[in-house]
Structures are given as structure tokens and as C-alpha cells.
Design a protein around this motif. Structure first.
Motif, PDB file in Angstrom:
ATOM      1  N   ALA A  41       0.825  -1.212   0.000  1.00 27.78           N
ATOM      2  CA  ALA A  41       0.000   0.000   0.000  1.00 27.78           C
ATOM      3  C   ALA A  41       0.853   1.252   0.000  1.00 27.78           C
ATOM      4  O   ALA A  41       0.390   2.317  -0.374  1.00 27.78           O
ATOM      5  CB  ALA A  41      -0.925   0.007   1.208  1.00 27.78           C
ATOM      6  N   TRP A  63      -5.798   0.245  -7.715  1.00 27.66           N
ATOM      7  CA  TRP A  63      -5.622  -0.839  -6.748  1.00 27.66           C
ATOM      8  C   TRP A  63      -6.328  -2.081  -7.287  1.00 27.66           C
ATOM      9  O   TRP A  63      -7.499  -2.022  -7.687  1.00 27.66           O
ATOM     10  CB  TRP A  63      -6.246  -0.460  -5.401  1.00 27.66           C
ATOM     11  CG  TRP A  63      -5.426   0.521  -4.604  1.00 27.66           C
ATOM     12  CD1 TRP A  63      -4.313   1.183  -5.006  1.00 27.66           C
ATOM     13  CD2 TRP A  63      -5.691   0.946  -3.262  1.00 27.66           C
ATOM     14  NE1 TRP A  63      -3.865   2.004  -3.997  1.00 27.66           N
ATOM     15  CE2 TRP A  63      -4.675   1.877  -2.918  1.00 27.66           C
ATOM     16  CE3 TRP A  63      -6.666   0.639  -2.322  1.00 27.66           C
ATOM     17  CZ2 TRP A  63      -4.624   2.496  -1.668  1.00 27.66           C
ATOM     18  CZ3 TRP A  63      -6.625   1.247  -1.076  1.00 27.66           C
ATOM     19  CH2 TRP A  63      -5.607   2.168  -0.747  1.00 27.66           C
ATOM     20  N   HIS A  64      -5.624  -3.211  -7.262  1.00 26.10           N
ATOM     21  CA  HIS A  64      -6.222  -4.444  -7.787  1.00 26.10           C
ATOM     22  C   HIS A  64      -5.813  -5.639  -6.934  1.00 26.10           C
ATOM     23  O   HIS A  64      -4.971  -5.534  -6.040  1.00 26.10           O
ATOM     24  CB  HIS A  64      -5.804  -4.657  -9.253  1.00 26.10           C
ATOM     25  CG  HIS A  64      -4.341  -4.980  -9.424  1.00 26.10           C
ATOM     26  ND1 HIS A  64      -3.848  -6.258  -9.288  1.00 26.10           N
ATOM     27  CD2 HIS A  64      -3.273  -4.201  -9.720  1.00 26.10           C
ATOM     28  CE1 HIS A  64      -2.541  -6.251  -9.496  1.00 26.10           C
ATOM     29  NE2 HIS A  64      -2.170  -5.009  -9.752  1.00 26.10           N
ATOM     30  N   SER A  65      -6.407  -6.794  -7.236  1.00 20.37           N
ATOM     31  CA  SER A  65      -6.147  -8.021  -6.469  1.00 20.37           C
ATOM     32  C   SER A  65      -5.698  -9.173  -7.357  1.00 20.37           C
ATOM     33  O   SER A  65      -5.893 -10.340  -7.025  1.00 20.37           O
ATOM     34  CB  SER A  65      -7.412  -8.429  -5.700  1.00 20.37           C
ATOM     35  OG  SER A  65      -7.737  -7.457  -4.730  1.00 20.37           O
ATOM     36  N   GLN A  95      -2.998  -5.098  -3.990  1.00 17.63           N
ATOM     37  CA  GLN A  95      -3.386  -4.808  -2.612  1.00 17.63           C
ATOM     38  C   GLN A  95      -3.810  -6.049  -1.832  1.00 17.63           C
ATOM     39  O   GLN A  95      -4.509  -5.943  -0.838  1.00 17.63           O
ATOM     40  CB  GLN A  95      -4.523  -3.777  -2.599  1.00 17.63           C
ATOM     41  CG  GLN A  95      -4.110  -2.403  -3.090  1.00 17.63           C
ATOM     42  CD  GLN A  95      -3.173  -1.693  -2.131  1.00 17.63           C
ATOM     43  OE1 GLN A  95      -2.913  -2.159  -1.038  1.00 17.63           O
ATOM     44  NE2 GLN A  95      -2.635  -0.567  -2.549  1.00 17.63           N
ATOM     45  N   TYR A  98      -9.201  -9.854  -2.440  1.00 15.26           N
ATOM     46  CA  TYR A  98     -10.345  -8.953  -2.583  1.00 15.26           C
ATOM     47  C   TYR A  98     -10.780  -8.403  -1.229  1.00 15.26           C
ATOM     48  O   TYR A  98     -11.069  -7.213  -1.093  1.00 15.26           O
ATOM     49  CB  TYR A  98     -11.525  -9.701  -3.206  1.00 15.26           C
ATOM     50  CG  TYR A  98     -11.381 -10.022  -4.679  1.00 15.26           C
ATOM     51  CD1 TYR A  98     -10.978  -9.052  -5.591  1.00 15.26           C
ATOM     52  CD2 TYR A  98     -11.703 -11.285  -5.172  1.00 15.26           C
ATOM     53  CE1 TYR A  98     -10.888  -9.328  -6.945  1.00 15.26           C
ATOM     54  CE2 TYR A  98     -11.610 -11.579  -6.522  1.00 15.26           C
ATOM     55  CZ  TYR A  98     -11.206 -10.600  -7.403  1.00 15.26           C
ATOM     56  OH  TYR A  98     -11.116 -10.887  -8.745  1.00 15.26           O
ATOM     57  N   ASP A 100      -8.970  -8.121   1.534  1.00 15.82           N
ATOM     58  CA  ASP A 100      -7.947  -7.215   2.066  1.00 15.82           C
ATOM     59  C   ASP A 100      -7.983  -5.863   1.376  1.00 15.82           C
ATOM     60  O   ASP A 100      -7.874  -4.813   2.024  1.00 15.82           O
ATOM     61  CB  ASP A 100      -6.557  -7.840   1.911  1.00 15.82           C
ATOM     62  CG  ASP A 100      -6.346  -9.041   2.820  1.00 15.82           C
ATOM     63  OD1 ASP A 100      -7.104  -9.182   3.801  1.00 15.82           O
ATOM     64  OD2 ASP A 100      -5.433  -9.847   2.548  1.00 15.82           O
ATOM     65  N   SER A 101      -8.107  -5.887   0.057  1.00 16.67           N
ATOM     66  CA  SER A 101      -8.080  -4.620  -0.678  1.00 16.67           C
ATOM     67  C   SER A 101      -9.287  -3.753  -0.353  1.00 16.67           C
ATOM     68  O   SER A 101      -9.176  -2.534  -0.224  1.00 16.67           O
ATOM     69  CB  SER A 101      -8.009  -4.880  -2.192  1.00 16.67           C
ATOM     70  OG  SER A 101      -9.168  -5.568  -2.633  1.00 16.67           O
ATOM     71  N   LYS A 104      -8.748  -2.121   2.987  1.00 18.71           N
ATOM     72  CA  LYS A 104      -7.841  -0.966   2.870  1.00 18.71           C
ATOM     73  C   LYS A 104      -8.561   0.238   2.262  1.00 18.71           C
ATOM     74  O   LYS A 104      -8.328   1.382   2.669  1.00 18.71           O
ATOM     75  CB  LYS A 104      -6.627  -1.343   2.024  1.00 18.71           C
ATOM     76  CG  LYS A 104      -5.713  -2.362   2.676  1.00 18.71           C
ATOM     77  CD  LYS A 104      -4.639  -2.813   1.715  1.00 18.71           C
ATOM     78  CE  LYS A 104      -3.847  -3.976   2.304  1.00 18.71           C
ATOM     79  NZ  LYS A 104      -2.852  -4.503   1.369  1.00 18.71           N
ATOM     80  N   LEU A 105      -9.432  -0.049   1.292  1.00 20.48           N
ATOM     81  CA  LEU A 105     -10.175   1.057   0.693  1.00 20.48           C
ATOM     82  C   LEU A 105     -11.077   1.714   1.725  1.00 20.48           C
ATOM     83  O   LEU A 105     -11.167   2.941   1.791  1.00 20.48           O
ATOM     84  CB  LEU A 105     -11.002   0.555  -0.491  1.00 20.48           C
ATOM     85  CG  LEU A 105     -11.806   1.655  -1.192  1.00 20.48           C
ATOM     86  CD1 LEU A 105     -10.879   2.597  -1.942  1.00 20.48           C
ATOM     87  CD2 LEU A 105     -12.848   1.068  -2.121  1.00 20.48           C
ATOM     88  N   MET A 118     -10.493   1.369  -8.528  1.00 22.08           N
ATOM     89  CA  MET A 118     -10.419   0.250  -7.599  1.00 22.08           C
ATOM     90  C   MET A 118     -11.112  -0.980  -8.167  1.00 22.08           C
ATOM     91  O   MET A 118     -12.266  -0.902  -8.615  1.00 22.08           O
ATOM     92  CB  MET A 118     -11.097   0.659  -6.279  1.00 22.08           C
ATOM     93  CG  MET A 118     -11.181  -0.426  -5.246  1.00 22.08           C
ATOM     94  SD  MET A 118      -9.610  -0.616  -4.377  1.00 22.08           S
ATOM     95  CE  MET A 118     -10.009  -1.959  -3.268  1.00 22.08           C
TER      96      MET A 118
END
Length: 464
Positions: A41, A63-65, A95, A98, A100-101, A104-105, A118
Motif C-alpha cells: 500500500a 488498486w487491484h487483487s 493490494q 479482494y 484485504d483490498s 484498505k479502501l 479500484m
């Protein structure tokens, strides 16, 4: 020595300047420390702190997974876009998962430390809409008069709520049956005719089961239960699957859900299937080793499964099973891309340009053959790269055929609710309790529904 004893007189304004720049330095360090939380991040936050428009180049942080080989494919798409668009620079930042990202968002909303764009998994749709942190893609479509008729209507419909397309579909998949054709042949079964109905799959599982080989092994994933009921034309939540208003009731504990879980438990009780303690990783490993004849997994895992098997046996693919009755089909799964409204108009327009690029037939074809996700743009199927890949790996066609065979209704459109990730965890716990015999399928799903409904109620009250 007297030189060091001399009193130095510093003007007051210089002292103020030094203090101000010192505090700014400390603030910068604090900001960087806050931002680096989470997988990679730090890079995204650093990008967010830089002026997004330098020398007329608009910076888009995405940001992607997509990890592993899929991540490499994403990087290639970004590199090609940047090379063709000198006025835009897209920076793709992985990130984590899915879940986790999205976590964070959520932490970044309300600040300028989040991304421009995103990737969010399908079950995050309701939360993203309710967050008020996004600009609906529909507004860019209307402004550009962008032609969405080129895109798959069923995929678009998942991300449409109240006739508004909130995000742009990107990677799309559905679950399919993977089976070992060699084990089918050894059991006297037709290797080109996978079972489709519950009863057929149960009979096949029993026939291929022998010492050292289990008939089936299905990970305890809520996703599978959700597909089971959609395949019977039933809705996951009330209020038109959450599309006619905020859902207030989880319905997986209804008749069709209990029927599916009871059938699943029957496979295990008959020793034709292995009781899974987790989602699916172990099942894929045992399948590749030839110890399991049938598994469920995402279509996006096809290439990985083929690589793991490495020609040791022939891999077959089939539709996700259903009972004899039912007028449904599988639900679109995967993820879509969203534009955050915390960024400038110029930066959002740059993100929109990148989204349109990702949706082009050529990019979708490249993404499809290298990942296993199927194209969201119809014309991608006409390109030689896709047709050649289909000839080499006919297993890819199963997911597409299954997707096209699904009836278009609110059941197959998929449910939307703000606490979907939490609902899945509770459902997976219930599946485990039922399969282990700790509770009956009805008791397990009822208990999960009770807990999920409480979370839905709390979420809806928070919105009000």
C-alpha cells in the motif's frame, strides 16, 4: 575555543521558518507511516500524495487483487496502455486479496490516500454504492454516449442496480465441474458426458470411488451454495435479490438451500465424497494428484489446474450441477472496476479512458486466453487468438456455454447486500457444521440466517 562560546543571534523569522519546515517533515513521515499499512500500500499512497497532473500527464492509481500470473497479465495491459497514451500514466498496485483490498479502501475513504480506480469483487457492490465514495460509471457512459451494446448483457446486469451501471465489469467467471476423464473411463463411464443433475453426480461419484480415489471433493465455499439456489431459480435475499430496495432477509435457509446442502451431505455420508474442512485449495491439489475424480472450482482456475495436472490425465469440464427441476442458472462472479470521487475530474476522466481500453475486444481477448476469465465484450470471441485458444483448450468453452445457458432473471442476476462478505463467512461455518453432522442442514442454515439478518439490520440502520 572562544569561537564556540560566542552567542549567535538568529532573527525570529528564521526560527519560525525552520520550525515550520521541521513540522512539515514530521507530518510527511507520519503520513508515510500511516499509508504503508497493508500489502504494497505504500506505493499507492506515495502515488496519491504526488500531484496527479504533472506536465499535463494525468496519473491514475489502480488498486487491484490480481496476483501471480494474473498479476503479470495486468501489468502487461497497463504497460501497453501507458505506451499508447502519453498524457496518462496508470500505476497498478496489488493490494492483496479482494477482502484485504476492500478493507484498505474502507480505511482510506474520507482522505486523499486512496486510489483513483479500484477493483472490487462482485459481493462488494452494495457497499461501494452505499459508501458515496464513487462516481457511477453510468455518468461517464451518458456523457460519452458510450455504446454498451458491445458488452455482455448478463455481466452488465450484475453491476446494474436500479437501472444504473455503477462499475465497469473487468474479470468475470463462474464455477464449473472439473473431472478426471481417465478415472471416468476406468469406471466404465462416458468421459465426454459429465453429470449435470444431483442424482447423476451422486451415482458417478459412487462408481469412480475406490481405494485411494474419492469420487468428489467440494470445498466448503458459500459461493457454491449461492450458485446451487440460483441454479434453481431462487433468490439469495429478499427485495428482488436486493435490487428493488435494501435487502432485509437472507434466504439461503429456504427449501432449495436446504435441499442442496442435504444432497451434499448425502455424498459424504455415502463415502462418495470427502468432507472438506476448508474452501478449495486442498481439493485442487488432490485432483491434480489423481486422488479425486471431481471438484468444483472457478473457471478462472482452469489454466492453473491444467498446469498442475501437466498431462498426467485428461481434464474434463462440465456445468455446475442442479436438481432436475429449476429454471435458473449460474450467477456472474468476479470483479469490476470503480472510480473514486475523491479525485479531480481530470483524473477520473483518465481512469475512465483506461477502463474503456480494458473493455476493448483485443484487451479482453488477451486477458481471457492468459487468465481463464471470459470476455465481457462479445467481439472478443471473434478474434483469432480466442478461437485458436478454444481449439487448443476446449475446456474454456464450458464456462461460456454455461453462462449463455443461464436464464435471465433476478435469481441469476445475483444478490446485493452491504454485509455480503460477513454473510459468506457465516454460511461457510454453517456448511461445515452440516457436513460434519454437528447440526442438520436446516439447523445450520437457520442459525446462519439469524446471525446474517442481524448484521443486515444493523447495516441498514447505519445507512438511515
Amino acid at each position: 575555543m572562544k569561537l564556540f562560546q560566542r552567542k549567535i543571534s538568529i532573527p525570529a523569522y528564521l526560527i519560525v521558518i525552520v520550525l515550520v519546515f521541521g513540522l512539515l517533515g514530521v507530518y510527511s513521515v507520519w503520513g508515510q507511516q500511516d499509508v504503508v499499512k497493508g500489502t504494497e500500500a505504500g506505493n499507492a499512497a506515495e502515488a496519491a500524495e504526488v500531484d496527479p497532473i504533472v506536465n499535463d500527464v494525468k496519473k491514475v492509481v489502480w488498486w487491484h487483487s490480481m496476483s501471480g500470473e494474473n498479476g503479470q497479465v495486468v501489468d502487461r495491459l497497463v504497460t501497453n496502455f501507458n505506451a499508447a497514451h502519453k498524457d496518462i500514466k496508470v500505476e497498478a498496485v496489488f493490494q492483496g486479496s479482494y477482502f484485504d483490498s476492500l478493507t484498505k479502501l474502507k480505511a482510506s475513504i474520507g482522505s486523499n490516500l486512496g486510489p483513483t480506480m479500484m477493483q472490487v469483487y462482485d459481493i462488494g457492490t452494495r457497499y461501494m454504492i452505499d459508501s458515496k465514495a464513487i462516481t457511477p460509471i453510468q455518468s461517464f457512459i451518458d456523457q460519452d454516449k458510450y455504446d454498451v451494446s458491445q458488452m455482455d448483457e448478463a455481466i452488465l446486469n450484475y453491476y446494474r442496480v436500479a437501472n444504473t451501471l455503477y462499475s465497469m465489469p473487468f474479470n468475470t467467471s463462474n464455477p464449473i465441474l472439473y473431472y478426471n476423464k481417465d478415472l471416468f473411463k476406468a469406471a466404465g463411464l462416458n468421459p465426454d458426458k459429465p453429470p449435470v443433475l444431483y442424482t447423476d453426480l451422486a451415482q458417478v461419484a459412487k462408481k469412480v470411488t475406490r481405494d485411494g480415489v474419492a469420487g468428489a471433493y467440494f470445498g466448503t465455499h458459500s459461493w457454491y451454495m449461492e450458485q446451487f439456489i440460483a441454479n434453481q431459480g431462487a433468490e439469495l435475499v429478499n427485495m428482488g435479490n436486493g435490487r428493488e430496495g435494501l435487502a432485509t432477509e437472507w434466504q439461503l435457509n429456504g427449501e432449495v438451500g436446504v435441499k442442496a446442502l442435504t444432497w451434499w451431505k448425502g455424498l459424504i455420508d455415502s463415502k462418495a465424497a470427502i468432507h472438506s474442512a476448508g474452501k478449495s485449495d486442498e481439493s485442487k491439489k488432490m485432483f491434480a494428484e489423481g486422488k479425486v475424480a471431481m471438484i468444483f472450482d472457478t473457471t478462472a482456475g482452469l489454466r492453473d489446474i491444467l498446469d498442475s495436472v501437466d498431462g498426467q490425465f485428461e481434464v474434463g469440464t462440465g456445468f455446475f450441477p442442479k436438481p432436475a427441476e429449476g429454471v435458473g442458472g449460474v450467477v456472474v462472479s468476479g470483479a469490476s472496476n470503480w472510480i473514486l470521487n475523491s479525485k479531480s475530474d481530470a483524473e477520473q476522466q483518465a481512469a475512465w479512458a483506461f477502463m474503456k481500453y480494458l473493455s476493448e475486444p483485443e484487451q479482453q481477448a488477451f486477458f481471457h486466453v492468459n487468465t481463464g476469465y471470459f470476455p465481457i465484450t462479445e467481439k472478443a470471441y471473434e478474434l483469432p487468438i480466442v478461437q485458436d485458444n478454444m481449439k487448443q483448450f476446449p475446456q474454456f468453452k464450458t464456462a461460456i456455454d454455461q453462462h449463455n445457458a443461464a436464464k435471465q432473471n433476478q435469481a441469476t442476476q445475483g444478490g446485493v447486500l452491504g454485509v455480503y462478505p460477513e454473510a459468506r463467512k457465516l454460511t461457510e461455518n454453517a456448511i461445515g457444521q452440516a457436513l460434519s453432522g454437528e447440526k442438520t442442514p436446516q439447523e445450520a442454515l437457520d442459525a446462519a440466517a439469524l446471525a446474517i439478518n442481524a448484521k443486515i439490520d444493523a447495516y441498514n440502520k447505519m445507512l438511515k
